[in-house]
Design an enzyme around this catalytic site. Structure first.
Site, PDB file in Angstrom:
ATOM      1  CB  CYS A  34      -0.993  -0.037   1.165  1.00  0.00           C
ATOM      2  SG  CYS A  34      -2.382   1.120   0.964  1.00  0.00           S
ATOM      3  CG  HIS A  86      -3.651  -3.705   3.266  1.00  0.00           C
ATOM      4  ND1 HIS A  86      -2.634  -3.233   4.056  1.00  0.00           N
ATOM      5  CD2 HIS A  86      -4.256  -2.610   2.744  1.00  0.00           C
ATOM      6  CE1 HIS A  86      -2.625  -1.913   4.038  1.00  0.00           C
ATOM      7  NE2 HIS A  86      -3.600  -1.509   3.238  1.00  0.00           N
ATOM      8  CD  GLU A  98      -1.382  -6.253   5.583  1.00  0.00           C
ATOM      9  OE1 GLU A  98      -1.464  -5.049   5.845  1.00  0.00           O
ATOM     10  OE2 GLU A  98      -1.045  -6.691   4.460  1.00  0.00           O
ATOM     11  CG  ASP A 135       2.618 -12.207  29.051  1.00  0.00           C
ATOM     12  OD1 ASP A 135       2.337 -13.107  28.242  1.00  0.00           O
ATOM     13  OD2 ASP A 135       2.067 -11.096  29.046  1.00  0.00           O
TER      14      ASP A 135
END
Length: 509
Positions: free
Chosen positions: A79, A167, A169, A225
């Site tokens: 893009c 795009h 993705e 985490d």
């Protein structure tokens, strides 16, 4: 040595999606703001230029020095990235007469080009741009078009540099993953060998080399985490890892004891510290969200520092920082545009004199979970919803009191317990109750009440970068509301938050 793809971010809302697609194809990648190109990235195999909310025609449009990587590694502009490539090397970009947003189909494809190998001629793609490339550079050729966008994709004839105006993705681009794999595998020559197992092996080895026989202290939260970070460090340095779990008085109901118990079978060296009163004192009369975070962070460091000094010769502080923490704390346009400060990102006071080690700094949340699973951690621990570092303080709008915390803990416990009971917990990315700074009129029995209102929040997501509100069943929401109002004295109204991210954040503060 791990192969790397560099993604230069020009501010697109889809940049993190590019990274996720690349990672899903078992190729390691990093995102950097366009002005922070790093020539020191090891084993760089290619560069991807993201989209942007800006126009290349603007005087202040983001720009880069292409000589840093062009003709050295393959380049894919997406893009804005494609338009910047075209304009920088002799092409022309103008405002499109037919602004193209959303789904469309390719009308012609050069399947002989490496980038489009195997891509169907009428494949669906996703457009999101107001400008368009009206003239290509002289040494470039068109390799795909749509009915409305003549130069939907192009490549330079004498180099491995490509531009696409759609795009790949996003999920709406039907063969976007194939196109990205063509770029990574066939053009960049990536081996696609970056897996959880390889990450664990390389990370543990790196930690052994970096830490040696040094002692490390880690603040456990009970979340995914910090738990996975602890296990990686435990594999590397064993008993030299000292874990501290601080009860800041802002945890969920019963969480302090539950968390300590959950670590018993992991072999970790953990100490629990009760410090709720210190945090309540530090938060007294503070309503501003950012000031709350800072007060909690400062108090945590004080408590943590005091405990760390009881351990002789500690040199390192470990943190469970993950990639979205890092990305959201660095703005493409500079630190002034940062949405919020993250408790895991930033420096330490000089007096602590500890170096920081962050084993998960480059992983998305789902990659953290996969890493934990590959180390044999229990699914119940890995499946826990994310919980903010400042805890319930940023789920209580306004000032913090022990009474408000207790009310919220009870309401939250009912919500989370019912999600599990109704088999909805695993379908939700993150859920919690928000204590609102308002009171409302109600009727309970024959009495008029004037009590507190709370909001339920439940979202679906893959990495926390974007999120949609969950369409929980009405009968379930009715059950939750009824249980909270009947069982938590002081709450007489329950509402449901139907905001998505963006524009709203997952947490309210």
């Amino acid at each position: 040595m791990t192969e790397s793809i560099l993604i230069l971010d020009f501010g697109s809302q889809y940049t993190q999606l590019i990274a996720r697609r690349v990672r899903e194809l078992n190729v390691y990648c990093e995102i950097l703001p366009y002005y922070k190109y790093n020539t020191a990235i090891h084993n760089l195999k290619g560069v991807i230029l993201s989209g942007s909310p800006f126009s290349v025609r603007d005087a202040a449009a983001p720009n880069i020095d292409f000589s840093l990587f062009r003709n050295k590694v393959p380049v894919l502009g997406i893009c804005y990235g494609a338009q910047l490539l075209a304009q920088s090397f002799g092409g022309s970009v103008q405002a499109s007469s037919t602004r193209e947003y959303g789904r469309t189909n390719l009308s012609s494809v050069n399947q002989q080009n490496l980038l489009f190998a195997g891509v169907d001629e009428h494949s669906q793609v996703w457009m999101s741009h107001g400008d368009t490339i009206v003239e290509l550079p002289k040494n470039a050729e068109r390799i795909a078009e749509t009915t409305d966008v003549k130069n939907a994709a192009f490549s330079f004839k004498d180099e491995l540099t490509f531009g696409i105006q759609f795009h790949p993705e996003v999920y709406h681009s039907a063969q976007g993953t194939l196109l990205l794999e063509n770029f990574l595998k066939n053009i960049c020559g990536c081996k696609q060998d970056w897996t959880s197992a390889s990450f664990i092996e390389s990370t543990v080895n790196d930690l052994k080399n970096k830490l040696g026989n040094d002692k490390v202290v880690l603040g456990l939260s009970g979340g995914v985490d910090s738990s996975v970070a602890a296990m990686l460090l435990h594999k590397a340095i064993g008993k030299n890892l000292h874990c501290i779990f601080v009860d800041n008085g802002l945890l969920r109901k019963g969480e302090f004891d539950q968390v300590l118990s959950s670590y018993e079978h992991l072999g970790l060296n953990v100490k629990g510290v009760s410090a709720a009163d210190k945090f309540y004192d530090a938060l007294k009369n503070i309503s501003d969200p950012e000031l709350k975070r800072k007060a909690i962070g400062k108090t945590f460091i004080e408590v943590f520092d005091e405990e760390a000094h009881l351990i002789k010769d500690v040199k390192w502080l470990a943190q469970g920082t993950i990639y979205p923490d890092v990305i959201e704390s660095v703005s493409v346009k500079g630190p002034s545009a940062t949405i919020k400060s993250h408790h895991n990102v930033g420096g330490l006071p000089d007096y602590m004199k500890l170096q920081i080690v962050e084993p998960l700094r480059n992983l998305f949340k789902d990659e953290v979970r996969r890493t934990g699973a590959a180390m044999g951690m229990h699914p119940d621990l890995l499946g826990r919803h994310p919980f903010p570092g400042p805890g319930l303080a940023i789920r209580i709008l306004g000032d913090i009191t022990a009474e408000k915390v207790q009310l919220l803990q009870e309401a939250d416990h009912i919500f989370i317990s019912l999600l599990k009971q109704y088999d909805l917990y695993k379908t939700v990315w993150q859920a919690g109750v928000i204590f609102l700074p308002i009171q409302s009129v109600g009727v309970m029995g024959d009495e008029r009440t004037y009590e507190n209102a709370v909001a339920l929040r439940a979202v679906s997501s893959t990495d926390g970068m974007t999120a949609d509100w969950c369409h929980l069943p009405y009968d379930f929401l009715a059950k939750v509301s009824n249980e909270i109002i009947n069982k938590v004295k002081g709450i007489n109204r329950v509402v449901y938050d139907i905001s998505s991210k963006p524009p709203a954040t997952i947490e309210w503060e």
